[in-house]
Design an enzyme around this catalytic site. Structure first.
Site, PDB file in Angstrom:
ATOM      1  N   LYS A 108       0.762  -1.007   0.009  1.00 41.97           N
ATOM      2  CA  LYS A 108       0.115  -0.004   0.038  1.00 41.97           C
ATOM      3  C   LYS A 108       0.642   0.956  -0.064  1.00 41.97           C
ATOM      4  CE  LYS A 108      -4.502   0.929   0.420  1.00 41.97           C
ATOM      5  NZ  LYS A 108      -5.538  -0.077   0.138  1.00 41.97           N
TER       6      LYS A 108
HETATM    7  N1  GLU Z   1      -7.224   0.279  -3.249  1.00 40.57           N
HETATM    8  C1  GLU Z   1      -7.823  -0.696  -3.554  1.00 40.57           C
HETATM    9  C2  GLU Z   1      -8.141  -1.705  -2.179  1.00 40.57           C
HETATM   10  O1  GLU Z   1      -7.868  -1.202  -1.149  1.00 40.57           O
HETATM   11  C3  GLU Z   1      -7.569  -1.437  -4.732  1.00 40.57           C
HETATM   12  C4  GLU Z   1      -6.202  -2.175  -4.724  1.00 40.57           C
HETATM   13  C5  GLU Z   1      -5.716  -2.869  -6.003  1.00 40.57           C
HETATM   14  O2  GLU Z   1      -6.713  -2.675  -6.980  1.00 40.57           O
HETATM   15  O3  GLU Z   1      -4.660  -3.027  -6.070  1.00 40.57           O
HETATM   16  O4  GLU Z   1      -8.478  -2.761  -2.432  1.00 40.57           O
END
Ligand code: GLU
Length: 477
Positions: A108
């Site tokens: 993240k």
């Molecule tokens: N930000 C989104 C989540 O928390 C999508 C993450 C992604 O598609 O890699 O799942």
């Protein structure tokens, strides 16, 4: 009751939930710790010249687990971003990807910024500079680390990041796959923007096909007519509320936003509310509903389904006791703290956990990544061939019918639907629906079959950690 006396941090909350689950598993010593800890968090401070002076920004990219690569997870632009938060979110990505069988580790990123304070050009400079810092350390890379949108970012930012990567890696033929959630005209896939909200809808549909789950929540019947409160009408909350009200017959009786909430027992018109927010910056002043200044109090509304789709930690020790909805579906990441989770569990509230409920986004990200690597749109080779084969059947049936005296015929609607081959959007939705159903089944069987598992979150962790552990073991760890 085992709720902690004081509220733990977001990362501690995730650890507490993880620990509850691993206590029920028989993992080899050390492996538990290996899975729980965050492998690395990179902090970057960089300057960008804006409005005649240099402004310094702080950003993070955290890699929780590399049992599978690339690692995957969004990039968030928000003032509240900090190391604890990105690490918690990275851990959730590991468990989420594992649960829905998206072949990624968890990561993240975040940038400490209020994007509303900058114009488009400034945001582009900031995003490209942040991307540059991450790309040069392989923290954005199609085979190692693939970001996506999250709070405060969307397809526009992803297009800038992809372009920045390609400028820095001009010979990488798979450059587009360095980030997902791109616009469809820049390597994106249809259905990605709506995917997380669509996944929430599919998750609820599947929950309503599970009589035992419904019974545990004290609910019955269909989704049709159920009352729903949604917190946050951003990308996720908006799409979930829109699909549930327009396609499943749910009544959205409350919408909570930054500046207050709107309620209407007959059900709000989500498109109208969304366009009001777009034009006025908030819900205040919207005429066709009751305005409640203390928005958070609407989380305590008596409704069938509560959908927190905004920030983490909104259901916590201070309000959990008063949250009366029998079913909560966590469209946001971490909206229920560990302490609140314990209180709600004691009350018998069923919580469909974040790592499952909002996995639609990363699932469709996975499809986009595969599309980018295969350099071809889904359905391009098969669609017309599929239509031609269906046409053969229809022609033959019509010939037989004619032969038998034209006593029956197909309805034009059936014919139309049957003859239409699946395009990219239909295939994406089908793949997402299948993923959400399968993941629910895997959690629900643990939830229903094990006496020592009382809640879906623990079940989700058990399924997910077991897969991560298996993959570490296969590597010889
Ligand atoms: N930000 C989104 C989540 O928390 C999508 C993450 C992604 O598609 O890699 O799942």
């Amino acid at each position: 009751m085992n709720s902690p006396a004081t509220e733990p941090s977001f990362r501690e909350s995730v650890d507490i939930m993880f620990n509850r689950a691993v206590a029920l598993m028989d993992l080899p010593p050390g492996l538990e710790e290996k899975i729980r800890v965050c492998n690395a968090t990179y902090t970057v401070r960089f300057g960008v010249r804006l409005r005649g002076q240099i402004q310094t920004f702080t950003g993070y990219r955290s890699v929780h687990s590399e049992h599978m690569e690339p690692v995957k997870g969004g990039i968030r632009f928000a003032l509240g971003v900090n190391q604890d938060e990105v690490e918690a979110l990275a851990a959730l990505m590991t468990y989420k990807c594992s649960l829905v069988e998206a072949p990624f580790g968890g990561s993240k990123g975040g940038l400490c910024i209020d994007p509303r304070e900058y114009d488009d050009h400034e945001l582009e400079l900031i995003t490209r500079r942040f991307a540059y810092e991450l790309i040069k350390r392989d923290l954005i890379n199609p085979s190692q680390n693939v970001p996506a949108p999250d709070m405060g970012t969307g397809e526009r930012e992803m297009a800038w990041i992809a372009d920045q990567y390609k400028r820095m890696n001009t010979t990488d033929i798979n450059g587009s796959a360095c980030v997902t959630g791109k616009p469809t005209n820049a390597g994106g896939i249809q259905g990605r923007t709506e995917a997380t909200g669509r996944g929430v809808q599919y998750a609820l549909q599947e929950f309503f096909r599970d009589p035992e789950g419904l019974k545990k929540a004290g609910l019955s019947g269909q989704l049709d007519g159920k009352s729903v409160v949604v917190q946050g009408l951003g990308n996720v909350g908006y799409h979930a509320a829109k699909f549930l009200s327009e396609e499943d017959g749910c009544r959205i009786v409350g919408v909570i936003e930054r500046d207050g909430a709107l309620t209407d027992p007959k059900g709000l018109n989500i498109e109208a509310v969304r366009s009001w927010i777009g034009n006025h910056g908030g819900v205040a002043g919207y005429a066709d509903a009751t305005y409640v200044e203390d928005g958070a109090s609407v989380l305590e509304t008596d409704c069938d389904i509560l959908i927190p789709a905004a920030l983490e930690g909104v259901i916590n020790l201070s309000n959990a006791e008063r949250v009366v909805a029998p079913l909560i579906i966590e469209a946001a990441n971490g909206p229920v703290t560990a302490g609140a989770d314990a209180i709600l569990r004691d009350k018998g509230t069923v919580i469909i956990p974040d790592m499952y409920a909002n996995a639609g986004g990363v699932t469709v990200s996975y499809f986009e990544w595969v599309k980018n690597l295969s350099h071809i749109r889904f359905g391009r080779m098969q669609r017309r061939q599929e239509e031609a084969r269906h046409q053969l059947v229809v022609d033959e049936l019509e010939r037989l019918s004619h032969h038998l005296g034209d006593k029956w015929s197909m309805t034009p609607d059936f014919k139309d639907k049957y003859l239409r081959g699946a395009g990219e959007l239909e295939l994406v939705r089908s793949g997402l629906d299948d993923t959400m159903r399968a993941a629910y089944q895997s959690m629900a069987s643990v939830w229903h079959e094990r006496d020592d598992v009382q809640d879906l979150r623990t079940a989700a962790y058990l399924v997910s950690i077991a897969k991560v552990a298996a993959s570490y073991r296969a590597k010889g760890l």
